[in-house]
Design a protein around this motif. Structure first.
Motif, short mmCIF file in Angstrom:
data_model
loop_
_atom_site.label_atom_id
_atom_site.label_comp_id
_atom_site.label_asym_id
_atom_site.label_seq_id
_atom_site.Cartn_x
_atom_site.Cartn_y
_atom_site.Cartn_z
N LEU A 38 0.84 -1.21 0.00
CA LEU A 38 0.00 0.00 0.00
C LEU A 38 0.87 1.26 0.00
CD1 LEU A 38 -2.57 -1.17 2.74
CD2 LEU A 38 -2.97 -1.03 0.26
N ILE A 39 1.95 1.21 0.77
CA ILE A 39 2.84 2.37 0.87
C ILE A 39 3.51 2.64 -0.49
CG2 ILE A 39 5.00 3.20 1.93
CD1 ILE A 39 4.01 2.01 4.57
N ASN A 40 3.90 1.58 -1.19
CA ASN A 40 4.50 1.75 -2.51
C ASN A 40 3.52 2.41 -3.48
OD1 ASN A 40 7.28 1.02 -3.41
ND2 ASN A 40 6.89 -0.78 -2.13
N THR A 41 2.24 2.02 -3.41
CA THR A 41 1.23 2.63 -4.29
C THR A 41 1.08 4.12 -3.96
OG1 THR A 41 0.11 0.51 -4.25
CG2 THR A 41 -1.15 2.37 -5.11
N LEU A 88 2.46 6.08 9.05
CA LEU A 88 3.85 5.67 9.28
C LEU A 88 4.65 6.79 9.95
CD1 LEU A 88 6.11 3.56 8.78
CD2 LEU A 88 6.45 4.59 6.53
N PHE A 89 4.47 8.02 9.46
CA PHE A 89 5.28 9.12 9.99
C PHE A 89 4.65 9.81 11.21
CE2 PHE A 89 7.29 8.31 5.95
CZ PHE A 89 8.62 8.27 6.35
N ARG A 90 3.45 9.36 11.60
CA ARG A 90 2.89 9.81 12.88
C ARG A 90 3.12 8.76 13.96
NH1 ARG A 90 -3.12 12.38 11.83
NH2 ARG A 90 -2.56 13.97 10.28
N ASN A 91 3.82 7.69 13.62
CA ASN A 91 4.00 6.53 14.50
C ASN A 91 4.56 6.90 15.88
OD1 ASN A 91 6.01 4.38 15.56
ND2 ASN A 91 4.55 3.22 14.33
N ASP A 92 3.96 6.32 16.92
CA ASP A 92 4.31 6.67 18.28
C ASP A 92 5.71 6.20 18.71
OD1 ASP A 92 3.03 8.20 20.28
OD2 ASP A 92 3.14 6.41 21.55
N PHE A 93 6.12 5.04 18.20
CA PHE A 93 7.47 4.55 18.53
C PHE A 93 8.53 5.53 17.99
CE2 PHE A 93 11.15 1.93 17.09
CZ PHE A 93 11.63 1.54 18.33
N LEU A 94 8.34 5.99 16.76
CA LEU A 94 9.27 6.96 16.17
C LEU A 94 9.29 8.24 17.00
CD1 LEU A 94 8.58 6.71 12.30
CD2 LEU A 94 9.93 5.21 13.75
N LYS A 95 8.09 8.68 17.40
CA LYS A 95 7.98 9.93 18.16
C LYS A 95 8.71 9.82 19.49
CE LYS A 95 4.70 13.38 19.63
NZ LYS A 95 3.35 13.60 20.11
N ILE A 136 17.16 14.73 13.03
CA ILE A 136 17.31 13.28 12.88
C ILE A 136 16.30 12.86 11.82
CG2 ILE A 136 18.23 12.82 15.19
CD1 ILE A 136 15.50 11.64 15.93
N LYS A 137 16.62 11.80 11.09
CA LYS A 137 15.76 11.39 9.98
C LYS A 137 15.33 9.94 10.14
CE LYS A 137 17.65 14.92 7.01
NZ LYS A 137 18.14 15.38 5.72
N PHE A 138 14.06 9.70 9.89
CA PHE A 138 13.48 8.34 9.90
C PHE A 138 13.39 7.91 8.44
CE2 PHE A 138 12.08 10.41 13.77
CZ PHE A 138 12.40 9.44 14.72
N TRP A 139 14.08 6.84 8.10
CA TRP A 139 14.34 6.50 6.69
C TRP A 139 13.87 5.09 6.36
CZ3 TRP A 139 18.00 8.92 3.08
CH2 TRP A 139 18.43 8.08 2.05
N PHE A 140 13.15 4.93 5.26
CA PHE A 140 12.70 3.61 4.81
C PHE A 140 12.98 3.46 3.31
CE2 PHE A 140 9.84 5.06 8.15
CZ PHE A 140 9.85 3.99 9.03
N TYR A 141 13.61 2.35 2.93
CA TYR A 141 13.64 1.97 1.51
C TYR A 141 12.33 1.23 1.25
CZ TYR A 141 18.85 2.22 1.67
OH TYR A 141 20.16 2.60 1.80
N LEU A 142 11.76 1.44 0.05
CA LEU A 142 10.50 0.74 -0.26
C LEU A 142 10.72 -0.48 -1.12
CD1 LEU A 142 8.06 3.75 -0.71
CD2 LEU A 142 8.76 2.54 1.36
N THR A 143 11.97 -0.69 -1.57
CA THR A 143 12.35 -1.95 -2.23
C THR A 143 13.66 -2.39 -1.58
OG1 THR A 143 13.52 -0.68 -3.92
CG2 THR A 143 11.30 -1.41 -4.49
N ASP A 144 13.96 -3.71 -1.63
CA ASP A 144 15.23 -4.18 -1.08
C ASP A 144 16.35 -3.40 -1.77
OD1 ASP A 144 13.65 -5.93 0.24
OD2 ASP A 144 14.32 -7.73 -0.83
N ALA A 198 13.46 -3.80 2.18
CA ALA A 198 12.33 -2.87 2.12
C ALA A 198 11.60 -2.96 3.45
CB ALA A 198 11.40 -3.28 0.99
N GLY A 199 11.29 -1.81 4.04
CA GLY A 199 10.50 -1.79 5.27
C GLY A 199 11.33 -1.83 6.54
#
Ligand SMILES: O=C(O)CCC(=O)C(=O)O
Ligand SMILES: [Fe+2]
Length: 281
Positions: A38-41, A88-95, A136-144, A198-199
């Motif tokens: 879903l995130i990739n779409t 994803l970017f409102r996620n409480d663990f990240l916060k 600080i940056k929260f970073w995700f690749y969406l493909t391996d 990814a992820g």
């Protein structure tokens, strides 16, 4: 699965400890397979579709065929237009990690999210640098992602050096935008290429030395990253009579104190770090 000295489980204390010691931390398997689809779409839409939650959409500053979009996950339309990316970017663990890293200082948590889609090129996505603006940056690749895709590179523990370099230049009366931040390649030691699934979640302090790799022919790189800043951060330009404005003026005594306010450097040992205004970071 690739693991690093700074890989840890989904635990706030371990993540913050890694951030302090290495300037970077890796938490495997943060996004589930289902969410990733879903995130990739949404990622494809965020680069081109109109939405009031999007701040800008453009070509990539350094990757000729690449695209980028800047987005606010806190805009009223964010949750309707891009629900998975927003969650994803409102996620409480990240916060909680961001709050713990900067406590007792307040933060602007993921006040901007960048989607970047990079395509094959001859040159690195970005050269070795530290960011002029603290984050600080929260970073995700969406493909391996491997080196072939232009994996992100970071020199662990250099966030201390970037932190004090930036602080030094600011106290000497240099504006944020003018901080010399493109690091001379001959100073780079122990870089690590972040080859991740990814992820996976990657968090880094952008005061550490980092760069983007080179995307090889027939490859691509897809990244989502959220930027978290200390609240009331000094920005690129200074309002008249603000603290930064005074520091830049001739009234900043550090401009006149010579080697009393800085270390000396021999003629053959000059610092070749450059200032770069080509792109925002
Ligand atoms: O795109 C890259 O690999 C580098 C990104 C970067 O410099 C940053 O997020 O500060
Ligand atoms: Fe950067």
């Amino acid at each position: 699965m690739q693991s690093y000295d700074f890989t840890c489980s989904q635990d706030i204390d371990s993540a913050v400890k890694n951030m302090r010691n290495f300037g970077i931390t890796h938490v495997p398997n943060f996004i589930s397979e289902g969410e990733l689809g879903l995130i990739n779409t949404e990622f494809e839409k965020i680069l081109i579709n109109p939405s009031k939650a999007i701040i800008s959409q453009s070509g990539h500053p350094m990757n000729p065929d690449g695209r980028t979009a800047r987005f606010s996950p806190w805009h009223n339309d964010a949750l309707t237009d891009f629900p998975e990316i927003t969650k994803l970017f409102r996620n409480d663990f990240l916060k909680k990690i961001a709050e713990a890293y900067f406590a007792p200082h307040e933060i602007d948590f993921n006040d901007e999210v960048f989607a970047t889609h990079e395509k094959p090129a001859e040159t690195p996505i970005l050269p070795w640098h530290f960011d002029r603006m603290q984050s600080i940056k929260f970073w995700f690749y969406l493909t391996d992602t491997t080196k072939e895709n232009g994996a992100f590179e970071y020199c662990p523990s250099t966030h201390w050096e970037g932190h004090y370099r930036a602080g030094f230049h600011l106290s000497q009366g240099c504006g944020v935008e003018d901080i010399p931040n493109d690091i001379d390649e001959s100073l780079i030691r122990n870089p690590v290429s972040l080859e991740l699934k990814a992820g996976d979640l990657l968090i880094f302090d952008s005061d550490g030395f980092h760069r983007g790799g080179i995307v090889q022919p027939d490859q691509e790189r897809r990244v989502l990253r959220g930027h978290t800043h200390p609240k009331n951060l000094r920005r690129y330009s200074d309002k008249p009579l603000s603290a930064g404005w005074w520091l830049k003026s001739f009234l900043n005594i550090n401009k006149w104190t010579g080697n009393a306010s800085k270390r000396i450097l021999g003629d053959q040992v000059q610092d070749h770090t450059l200032n770069r205004k080509k792109h925002k970071n």
